[in-house]
Each structure stands twice: as C-alpha cells, then as structure tokens.
Design a protein around this motif. Structure first.
Motif, PDB file in Angstrom:
ATOM      1  N   LEU A   1       0.830  -1.205   0.000  1.00  0.00           N
ATOM      2  CA  LEU A   1       0.000   0.000   0.000  1.00  0.00           C
ATOM      3  C   LEU A   1       0.865   1.256   0.000  1.00  0.00           C
ATOM      4  CD1 LEU A   1      -2.794   1.297   0.205  1.00  0.00           C
ATOM      5  CD2 LEU A   1      -2.706   0.973   2.684  1.00  0.00           C
ATOM      6  N   ARG A   2       1.948   1.237   0.749  1.00  0.00           N
ATOM      7  CA  ARG A   2       2.874   2.376   0.744  1.00  0.00           C
ATOM      8  C   ARG A   2       3.518   2.549  -0.626  1.00  0.00           C
ATOM      9  NH1 ARG A   2       6.706   0.427   5.133  1.00  0.00           N
ATOM     10  NH2 ARG A   2       8.010   2.080   4.287  1.00  0.00           N
TER      11      ARG A   2
ATOM     12  N   ALA B   1      -7.201   0.338  -4.696  1.00  0.00           N
ATOM     13  CA  ALA B   1      -7.294  -1.128  -4.772  1.00  0.00           C
ATOM     14  C   ALA B   1      -6.329  -1.779  -3.790  1.00  0.00           C
ATOM     15  CB  ALA B   1      -7.005  -1.598  -6.194  1.00  0.00           C
ATOM     16  N   SER B   2      -5.146  -1.197  -3.613  1.00  0.00           N
ATOM     17  CA  SER B   2      -4.193  -1.736  -2.642  1.00  0.00           C
ATOM     18  C   SER B   2      -4.741  -1.638  -1.221  1.00  0.00           C
ATOM     19  CB  SER B   2      -2.859  -0.989  -2.744  1.00  0.00           C
ATOM     20  OG  SER B   2      -2.246  -1.195  -3.997  1.00  0.00           O
ATOM     21  N   GLY B   3      -5.477  -0.554  -0.948  1.00  0.00           N
ATOM     22  CA  GLY B   3      -6.114  -0.430   0.361  1.00  0.00           C
ATOM     23  C   GLY B   3      -7.145  -1.514   0.589  1.00  0.00           C
ATOM     24  N   TYR B   4      -7.923  -1.813  -0.437  1.00  0.00           N
ATOM     25  CA  TYR B   4      -8.919  -2.886  -0.316  1.00  0.00           C
ATOM     26  C   TYR B   4      -8.251  -4.258  -0.247  1.00  0.00           C
ATOM     27  CZ  TYR B   4     -12.422   0.671  -1.404  1.00  0.00           C
ATOM     28  OH  TYR B   4     -13.226   1.777  -1.365  1.00  0.00           O
ATOM     29  N   ASP B   5      -7.105  -4.405  -0.903  1.00  0.00           N
ATOM     30  CA  ASP B   5      -6.358  -5.659  -0.784  1.00  0.00           C
ATOM     31  C   ASP B   5      -5.910  -5.885   0.663  1.00  0.00           C
ATOM     32  OD1 ASP B   5      -6.627  -6.281  -3.461  1.00  0.00           O
ATOM     33  OD2 ASP B   5      -4.688  -5.433  -4.036  1.00  0.00           O
ATOM     34  N   TYR B   6      -5.511  -4.788   1.324  1.00  0.00           N
ATOM     35  CA  TYR B   6      -5.154  -4.902   2.737  1.00  0.00           C
ATOM     36  C   TYR B   6      -6.360  -5.382   3.550  1.00  0.00           C
ATOM     37  CZ  TYR B   6      -4.616  -3.539   7.572  1.00  0.00           C
ATOM     38  OH  TYR B   6      -4.609  -3.556   8.949  1.00  0.00           O
TER      39      TYR B   6
ATOM     40  N   PRO C   1     -11.882   5.588   4.536  1.00  0.00           N
ATOM     41  CA  PRO C   1     -11.097   5.637   3.291  1.00  0.00           C
ATOM     42  C   PRO C   1     -10.202   4.414   3.177  1.00  0.00           C
ATOM     43  CG  PRO C   1     -11.028   7.753   4.421  1.00  0.00           C
ATOM     44  CD  PRO C   1     -11.685   6.779   5.369  1.00  0.00           C
ATOM     45  N   PRO C   2     -10.145   3.796   2.006  1.00  0.00           N
ATOM     46  CA  PRO C   2      -9.368   2.554   1.867  1.00  0.00           C
ATOM     47  C   PRO C   2      -7.869   2.765   1.957  1.00  0.00           C
ATOM     48  CG  PRO C   2     -10.122   3.293  -0.277  1.00  0.00           C
ATOM     49  CD  PRO C   2     -10.768   4.205   0.735  1.00  0.00           C
ATOM     50  N   THR C   3      -7.426   4.028   1.853  1.00  0.00           N
ATOM     51  CA  THR C   3      -5.988   4.287   1.796  1.00  0.00           C
ATOM     52  C   THR C   3      -5.416   4.726   3.140  1.00  0.00           C
ATOM     53  OG1 THR C   3      -6.520   6.514   0.983  1.00  0.00           O
ATOM     54  CG2 THR C   3      -6.003   4.836  -0.652  1.00  0.00           C
ATOM     55  N   ASP C   4      -6.217   4.662   4.206  1.00  0.00           N
ATOM     56  CA  ASP C   4      -5.669   4.958   5.526  1.00  0.00           C
ATOM     57  C   ASP C   4      -4.674   3.874   5.901  1.00  0.00           C
ATOM     58  OD1 ASP C   4      -7.190   7.178   5.714  1.00  0.00           O
ATOM     59  OD2 ASP C   4      -8.567   6.436   7.245  1.00  0.00           O
ATOM     60  N   LEU C   5      -3.428   4.264   6.140  1.00  0.00           N
ATOM     61  CA  LEU C   5      -2.393   3.292   6.478  1.00  0.00           C
ATOM     62  C   LEU C   5      -2.555   2.842   7.924  1.00  0.00           C
ATOM     63  CD1 LEU C   5       0.736   4.875   4.785  1.00  0.00           C
ATOM     64  CD2 LEU C   5      -0.344   2.732   4.175  1.00  0.00           C
TER      65      LEU C   5
END
Length: 498
Positions: free
Chosen positions: A81-82, A166-171, A476-480
C-alpha cells in the motif's frame, strides 16, 4: 517577451481534454446481482465491523486484535500500500514543471610557456612571467514542462489513484482472511480440548470395564474373551489421545504464527479448557447488492477495472501530438561580484507527432482495451463468487445447527443406553460385546456433538467473513494502519545511512 508569456500560459492551460473513456461504476444488474437470495436469509443488515464480539469470548477478541496488529501477511500488504501511494505521487509529479539549478567555478592556469620576452638596454633578452591564470563563475536555472494536451498524464494519475485504492482494499481483504483464520483455529483448539476430555473420559470408562471384566473372569462368570475385548477397547481409546494432542498443538501453533509470534507463544493463554464459542443463532445478511460495498475484494476488483479503463486513455494519448516547453536563465562572469551584471535567457517550445511506428501505438490501445475487458470479467467474477460464498455459508450454518440438535438427542440417548448396559453387565444380565457396542456409540455421539458445535461456530465465522465483516467499509481505503512488525527504518535506526 509577450509572445513567450502567451505561449507558456497556453501550454499550461491546454489541459481541458482527456482522450479515452471515462469510467462509470457498473449497476448491480449488469454485474448479475439478484434482488433476493436463493436461500432463506435475513434481509436485515447489521454492523459486522467487529463480528467476533458476538461470540462473547474475551480470549478470541484478544487474539484477533493481536493478529490485526502483528500479522506478517498484513505487514506485507501495508508495504505494498505504501508503494502504491508513492507511485501515485510519482504520477502526479508529471503534471508539474521540473526545475533544476546549476552553478560552477572554472579556474585555468598556464602550466608551461606563455611568458613575455623583453630586450634590455644592454642588449640582453629575457622572459618574464608565465602567462598567469583566470577564474570564471557561472549560475544557471533550467525549467521544462510537458504539456498534457490530451490528458495522458491525467489518465495516468487517475489509474494510479485507482490502483492505490485497490491496494487499500487488498489490505482489508487480507485482514478479513487473517481474522477468519484466527477464529477458525481458535474454534478448532477448543474443539480439540473437548475431544481430549471425551477421549480421557472414555479411557477411564475402559479402565473400569477392564477391571470389571477381570473380576468376572476370576470369578468364573465369563470367559477370558471378555477381558481381551476390554483390553482391546482400552488400547484403542488410549491410542486416540496422542492424535488429538497433536491436532491441538497444531491449531495453537498456527494461532501464534498468525499473531506474528513463535508457535508456542500462546500455549499458556489457551491451556485452560474453555467451551467452543457459540455466537448468535441468526445473522442479518442484508440484500445481495450489499456485497458491492461491504466486500473489500469486490471493491478492489472494481478499482482495478477503473485503473484499466484509465490506461486506455494513457495509450490513446500517445497517438496525438506532444508539446514540450523548456527554458533557461544563465549568467557568467570573471568575478563573483559581477555575476548578475549580464543575464541571458532562452525559451524553446517543441511539438512532436508519431508518424510511423509499425502499429505499436495502436496495438497498445487495443491491448489496454483487452485488459479493461479482462478487468471487467474479473470484477463480475468476484461479485458472483461473493454471492456464492454468502449463500453457501448461510446453508452451512443452517445445516450445522440442525446437526447439532440431532447430535444432542443422539448423545442423550447413547448416554442412557451406556449407563444401562454397564449396570446390566455388572449384574450379569448382558455380555461384554453389548456393553462395548453401547459405549462405542456413546463415544461416537459425544464426539459428533463436539464436531457439530465446532462446525456451527466455523460456519458462523465463514458467514461473517463472506458478508465482508471485520473492517470499516465506510473509512477511506488508503488509511495506512499501524503495524507492530519492524520496518526497515526501525531496523536501521541508529546505524547510520549505508
């Protein structure tokens, strides 16, 4: 000068059009989502963000929280994701001009020759000096800009943003998998504890039977066949215990690794025997269209489709002219204090257009369209698979509940039969074969009830996960997320740059 400013402002402002198709979310009907389920299911929707709390088991909740913070599969998805976030930053940088500066000092010296020849009054010829040296200073500023005339860069940014999401949702998908795996192995561990208790209770009964058979043989009431049958049954009961112990150890070790710890780290926490968690009787599944928002794997597939659609525009933009603008400002002087007395500058604008490339650019457009078609098929497949998972889990939960009820009846009947058979054998009213058969039926019914309860709990976990429970679908899906495993920065802290 005015013409140069006008040219630059035109280049910065001609980004109004973007070639390629605009992405629009697909309606549920186009994805094959039915209006209702084909199996009996509750249409109400409930909050499943922390579904494991419905089991009312503090240890299970603690284990899942530990896994969410320390699982190494999750740490890998966070790293990806990063990476996607930085790739988006790189794409966005292409929308802006690039600027670079330079400076230099140049010193020259005459190493040989270059002196001045002088004839003295007395006629003597001599050479003076060695030519000396010189120093010069220079400063420069260079700028360049690739005008996004047809939106190729903007489409690239659009694709990068979709891939980042999409990477956020993969997480989130990995998180749900880890949570369900922890819960499933926890149920197994508790089931194995119950099976161990059953096996040890059965062994105790077989010890009693062996003792009773021995007494009856000594009393001449029965033949030694009863004693040998009792020995056989006792050994078989004892042999079942090591296998269950091995299975229990494997489940506990797996939970340890899932939480990012050594296999034996959680054995003290789980050594006290606890019942298999039960959970609620029913779960609100909502309507089928909910899977488009609640399932992270479905949302990741949708974002991949959006990225693939944007890539068509990136490929199409290569077919059109490209405008590049560059400029520079320079100054040179023999003395540092005189650097800014004379400043020169230049501006260049260039237009390029592909004329012949052997069909490469058109092939790239067609390839991008094919990739988008594949992404749409994958998106639709993920939706149908999600619906399948939910319906299968609903049926599995229902059948497990029915089996549990029947096994409870079977266990009660088998227990009564075994008690009666033992009493009759003690009184000489029945033979050992009948006793052995009734107690084998009791062991089978008892283990069947344990397995049915474990199947019910596992089916409930599967249904929660199939519905997309275990994460906040509104965030948000991109919150780390914060992860406890060490990063490269943690490992190299205090060691200096390499």
């Amino acid at each position: 000068m005015k013409s140069r400013v006008l040219l630059l402002s035109m280049a910065l402002g001609v980004s109004g059009c973007a070639v390629g198709p605009d992405y629009h979310p697909k309606p549920a009907a186009e994805l094959g989502v039915p209006e209702t389920w084909s199996v009996p299911a509750s249409q109400t929707r409930e909050d499943l963000t922390r579904w494991w709390s419905n089991f009312d088991d503090p240890i299970l909740s603690e284990l899942i929280d530990r896994a969410a913070a320390g699982n190494l599969d999750l740490a890998q998805t966070v790293a990806r994701l990063r990476q996607a976030r930085e790739a988006l930053v790189i794409s966005r940088s292409s929308l802006l001009p690039s600027l670079s500066g330079s400076g230099g000092v140049n010193r020259t010296e005459t190493l040989r020759g270059g002196g001045t020849t002088v004839t003295l009054p007395d006629g003597t010829v001599t050479t003076t000096g060695n030519g000396g040296g010189s120093t010069s200073f220079s400063l420069g500023l260079d700028a360049s800009y690739q005008a996004d005339l047809f939106g190729g860069v903007r489409r690239s940014v659009e694709a990068g943003k979709a891939q980042y999401e999409a990477s956020g949702y993969d997480y989130a998908t990995t998180l749900l998998s880890v949570e369900s795996e922890v819960a499933r192995n926890y149920v197994l561990a508790r089931a194995y504890q119950a099976q161990l208790a059953n096996a040890r209770a059965s062994l105790k009964l077989q010890d009693d039977n062996l003792q009773i058979a021995g007494w009856r043989v000594q009393a001449g009431l029965v033949s030694s066949v009863d004693a040998e049958q009792a020995r056989t049954s006792r050994a078989q009961a004892a042999a079942a215990i090591p296998q269950i112990e091995q299975q229990y150890n494997a489940a506990v070790s797996r939970i340890g690794v899932l939480t990012g710890q050594p296999p034996g780290a959680l054995k003290p926490l789980l050594e006290d025997v606890q019942p298999i968690p039960t959970g609620p009787e029913t779960v609100g599944t909502g309507i089928p269209a909910n899977v488009l928002r609640q399932r992270p794997d479905v949302r990741a597939a949708e974002r991949n489709l959006a990225a693939a659609t944007a890539q068509i525009g990136v490929a199409r933009a290569q077919l059109f002219p490209a405008l590049s603008i560059s400029g520079n400002i320079d100054t040179n002087a023999a003395a540092f204090g005189s650097l800014f007395e004379t400043i020169t500058g230049g501006l260049f604008a260039g237009l390029s257009q592909a004329i012949f490339n052997g069909g490469r650019l058109n092939a790239q457009v067609r390839s991008s369209r094919a990739a988008a078609d594949a992404a749409f098929a994958a998106y639709k497949q993920s939706v149908l698979t999600a619906l399948e998972d939910i319906e299968n889990a609903v049926v599995a939960l229902d059948t497990a509940q029915r089996r549990e009820r029947e096994y409870a009846i079977a266990y009660d009947a088998a227990n009564n039969s075994a008690i009666l058979a033992r009493s009759q054998y003690r009184s000489g009213l029945t033979d050992f074969t009948t006793l052995n058969t009734q107690e084998a039926a009791l062991v089978s019914a008892r283990n069947g009830l344990v397995q049915a309860r474990a199947d019910r709990a596992t089916a409930l976990v599967a249904l929660y996960v199939a519905l997309g429970g275990g994460w906040d679908s509104e965030a948000p899906p991109t919150d780390l997320p914060a992860m406890t495993p060490n990063t490269v920065e943690d490992i190299t802290a205090g060691q200096g740059e390499r």
